[in-house]
Enzyme design. Sequence first.
Site, PDB file in Angstrom:
ATOM      1  N   ASP A 197       1.702 -13.592 -13.275  1.00  0.00           N
ATOM      2  CA  ASP A 197       2.151 -13.196 -14.623  1.00  0.00           C
ATOM      3  C   ASP A 197       3.108 -14.240 -15.192  1.00  0.00           C
ATOM      4  O   ASP A 197       3.491 -15.186 -14.522  1.00  0.00           O
ATOM      5  CB  ASP A 197       2.797 -11.804 -14.593  1.00  0.00           C
ATOM      6  CG  ASP A 197       4.060 -11.768 -13.750  1.00  0.00           C
ATOM      7  OD1 ASP A 197       4.028 -12.278 -12.614  1.00  0.00           O
ATOM      8  OD2 ASP A 197       5.096 -11.249 -14.217  1.00  0.00           O
ATOM      9  N   HIS A 514      -5.248 -14.556  -8.376  1.00  0.00           N
ATOM     10  CA  HIS A 514      -4.750 -13.792  -9.533  1.00  0.00           C
ATOM     11  C   HIS A 514      -3.631 -14.630 -10.145  1.00  0.00           C
ATOM     12  O   HIS A 514      -2.463 -14.499  -9.803  1.00  0.00           O
ATOM     13  CB  HIS A 514      -4.231 -12.438  -9.057  1.00  0.00           C
ATOM     14  CG  HIS A 514      -3.766 -11.543 -10.164  1.00  0.00           C
ATOM     15  ND1 HIS A 514      -4.608 -10.689 -10.838  1.00  0.00           N
ATOM     16  CD2 HIS A 514      -2.539 -11.366 -10.714  1.00  0.00           C
ATOM     17  CE1 HIS A 514      -3.934 -10.016 -11.754  1.00  0.00           C
ATOM     18  NE2 HIS A 514      -2.663 -10.414 -11.701  1.00  0.00           N
ATOM     19  N   ASP A 560     -11.047 -12.496  -2.430  1.00  0.00           N
ATOM     20  CA  ASP A 560     -10.803 -13.663  -3.284  1.00  0.00           C
ATOM     21  C   ASP A 560     -11.432 -13.454  -4.662  1.00  0.00           C
ATOM     22  O   ASP A 560     -12.402 -14.118  -5.022  1.00  0.00           O
ATOM     23  CB  ASP A 560     -11.356 -14.928  -2.609  1.00  0.00           C
ATOM     24  CG  ASP A 560     -11.112 -16.164  -3.462  1.00  0.00           C
ATOM     25  OD1 ASP A 560     -10.192 -16.133  -4.308  1.00  0.00           O
ATOM     26  OD2 ASP A 560     -11.853 -17.165  -3.296  1.00  0.00           O
ATOM     27  N   GLU A 569      -2.776 -12.659  -5.379  1.00  0.00           N
ATOM     28  CA  GLU A 569      -1.875 -13.236  -6.380  1.00  0.00           C
ATOM     29  C   GLU A 569      -1.117 -14.409  -5.756  1.00  0.00           C
ATOM     30  O   GLU A 569      -1.187 -14.644  -4.543  1.00  0.00           O
ATOM     31  CB  GLU A 569      -0.895 -12.167  -6.911  1.00  0.00           C
ATOM     32  CG  GLU A 569      -0.115 -12.682  -8.119  1.00  0.00           C
ATOM     33  CD  GLU A 569       0.578 -11.599  -8.956  1.00  0.00           C
ATOM     34  OE1 GLU A 569       0.494 -10.409  -8.608  1.00  0.00           O
ATOM     35  OE2 GLU A 569       1.210 -11.983  -9.965  1.00  0.00           O
TER      36      GLU A 569
HETATM   37  O1  9MR Z   1       6.327  -9.420  -4.176  1.00  0.00           O
HETATM   38  C1  9MR Z   1       6.420  -8.108  -4.720  1.00  0.00           C
HETATM   39  C2  9MR Z   1       6.033  -7.118  -3.648  1.00  0.00           C
HETATM   40  O2  9MR Z   1       6.983  -7.146  -2.600  1.00  0.00           O
HETATM   41  C3  9MR Z   1       5.945  -5.720  -4.239  1.00  0.00           C
HETATM   42  O3  9MR Z   1       5.438  -4.841  -3.254  1.00  0.00           O
HETATM   43  C4  9MR Z   1       5.027  -5.738  -5.456  1.00  0.00           C
HETATM   44  C5  9MR Z   1       4.903  -4.382  -6.117  1.00  0.00           C
HETATM   45  O4  9MR Z   1       6.086  -3.990  -6.679  1.00  0.00           O
HETATM   46  O5  9MR Z   1       5.496  -6.673  -6.409  1.00  0.00           O
HETATM   47  C6  9MR Z   1       5.513  -7.984  -5.939  1.00  0.00           C
HETATM   48  O6  9MR Z   1       6.011  -8.827  -6.910  1.00  0.00           O
HETATM   49  C7  9MR Z   1       5.254  -9.009  -8.105  1.00  0.00           C
HETATM   50  C8  9MR Z   1       6.226  -8.820  -9.258  1.00  0.00           C
HETATM   51  O7  9MR Z   1       6.634  -7.488  -9.300  1.00  0.00           O
HETATM   52  C9  9MR Z   1       5.639  -9.255 -10.591  1.00  0.00           C
HETATM   53  N1  9MR Z   1       5.075 -10.572 -10.522  1.00  0.00           N
HETATM   54  C10 9MR Z   1       4.071 -10.714  -9.473  1.00  0.00           C
HETATM   55  C11 9MR Z   1       4.700 -10.429  -8.133  1.00  0.00           C
HETATM   56  C12 9MR Z   1       3.730 -10.718  -6.993  1.00  0.00           C
HETATM   57  O8  9MR Z   1       2.714  -9.761  -6.921  1.00  0.00           O
END
Ligand code: 9MR
Length: 598
Positions: A197, A514, A560, A569
């Site tokens: 994002d 992602h 993937d 991601e």
């Molecule tokens: O890295 C984060 C992971 O530990 C959490 O379980 C997850 C769900 O809340 O979110 C991950 O972080 C994301 C962040 O909230 C928004 N940008 C993408 C991040 C990677 O997925």
Amino acid sequence: MIISDYCYTFAATNTHATMESPRLFFIFCHLSLGISTVSAQESEAIRRNQVGYYPQQEKVVVVEGVNPKGKVRVTAPDGKTLKPKATIRKATSPWSGKTRYVVDLGDLKAPGSYQVSVGNQTCGINVSDRPYRDIAKASLRLFYLIRSGVSIEQGGDYNRPLGHPDTQVIVHNSAASSLRPAGTVISSPYGWYDAGDYNKYVVNSAFSIGLMFAAYEANKEYFTETKTDIPESGNSTPDLLDEMMFNLRWLLTMQDPLDGGVYHKLTTPKFEDFKMPVDCHQPRYVVAKSVTATLDFAAVMADAARLFEPFQHDYPGFAGIAAAVAERAYLWAKEHPTDFYHQNQLKDPAVTTGTYADRNARDEFFWAASALYRLTGKQHYLDDARQNQPQRFTTPSWSNVASLGAFEWLATDASPLRNTMLEQLTAYCNEAIKGVDTSCFQSPYGNSPRDFGWGCLAERCCCQGVALLYADKLLGSDKYRRYALQNADYLLGRNATGYCYVTGFGDKSPMHPHHRPSASDGIERPFPGMLVGGPNPGQQDKAELPLPYPSDFPDESYLDITKSYASNEIAINWNASLVAFLSWLDALPSLPFFLSTK
Ligand code: 9MR
């Protein structure tokens, strides 16, 4: 009301310098992007590190399904057939019950490309004096490619116009103060995009810089020589620090000048669609201050004040400002110890992007107090660090930064908490390496279901590798590096899916992460040097996917495809762990000792 960047200006020299030789840059990109040093028809049955092995390192491959007894053949780089003294061990997956054969190929010390065959299955392995050079460099250079608020002009194929200038960011009502009432417009440019994002989150940014700072401090000579071909490469500051500065400049703008508290994040209300930065036009907000963001900010600014001090020439005035804002932030946190981030309380507009929320700030207090004590020597920081010190060493992660606090003490000889932290780190490492010799992939990582989950390849595999390397360095023996290298082997192909999980490297690596820019730029290959989150049996995205996960087994629950945000991601904290881990491995040959046999 428009308030521009407050109180902080410094001259960053050379930020707009152009590459001296576009051709050299072209060669760099293609060398480091396309590294497919082994042929396309690699056997999927033979799992190995697809990037390379050090000459001194054990050469272990894992054969799935086929009993390799009496069938292992190796062809040397010069074409001669070798008769390896292979030792074979059988292992069974605790989850899928699949039979695997762990094959130690014995001494293959001469650098070059070897062909390994088991019956009619064949694959290549590379032995090199610097197997990690290109991948380590690409992992750090990735941060340049994901800079926000500037056009990317040294990214080769990945050049793109400026997006998200963030010069007009709205103060959300949750973040309002008397100087900056709701609706105030502030400027908060630069910084890296967080992940797939386009938002910018203080907790994750500070953690990422903190982890890379720790790797930098432990390998200063290495990083002083490492160039990543960024606009600042011509200045006299190491490129790693220049890259950190790009994010630190943004972080500085996230502190409310009125009281020293730090906004939790800069975000759109909802995640953007899959489009390029230049095409994104949702309004962006800074939202609620939080104690965790403020302490992480304090810690990383204290570190930055110390580490940038020798580079006043390139960044005049920065070290002093960083020290001042760090102390100020810490004061705010002491006054607001329970101001945690609660996204569900945000209204008008509601916000649904990443939370990085956490309900325990002890580890953040420990890291910040430790970093500030190291910077200032003030007794009250030492008292606070003692009060919040952990009982055991834990793997670094955005939500548990106690290890970053531990590194502050471990990096300084004769510091008050050094011995305790070293005992904790040693106990952690001894626990981590138990069971390797009966594991399926001959590695400390990957043997427990808890090793798999959102972001596990970074937060569990790479970060455990960093801890092992830290212990290896401090204890002055080569005991733990062998195990760290095994985690790298896992990450780069010797694993249950056969993926080398870093884009652009190996012969089977993620093609559809992602990651909005990679999915929208019209280029088939994703940005190079990105680590994906990896197998995640939680499968939190499964209802939104066009096809099911190929498996529910913890270590095979990986897909993937672009839509799989829970397994595919990318993120700055994850790439930070990749930088710390692989750069440290790349720096090993410069040490006076190296791997002994078992
Ligand atoms: O890295 C984060 C992971 O530990 C959490 O379980 C997850 C769900 O809340 O979110 C991950 O972080 C994301 C962040 O909230 C928004 N940008 C993408 C991040 C990677 O997925």
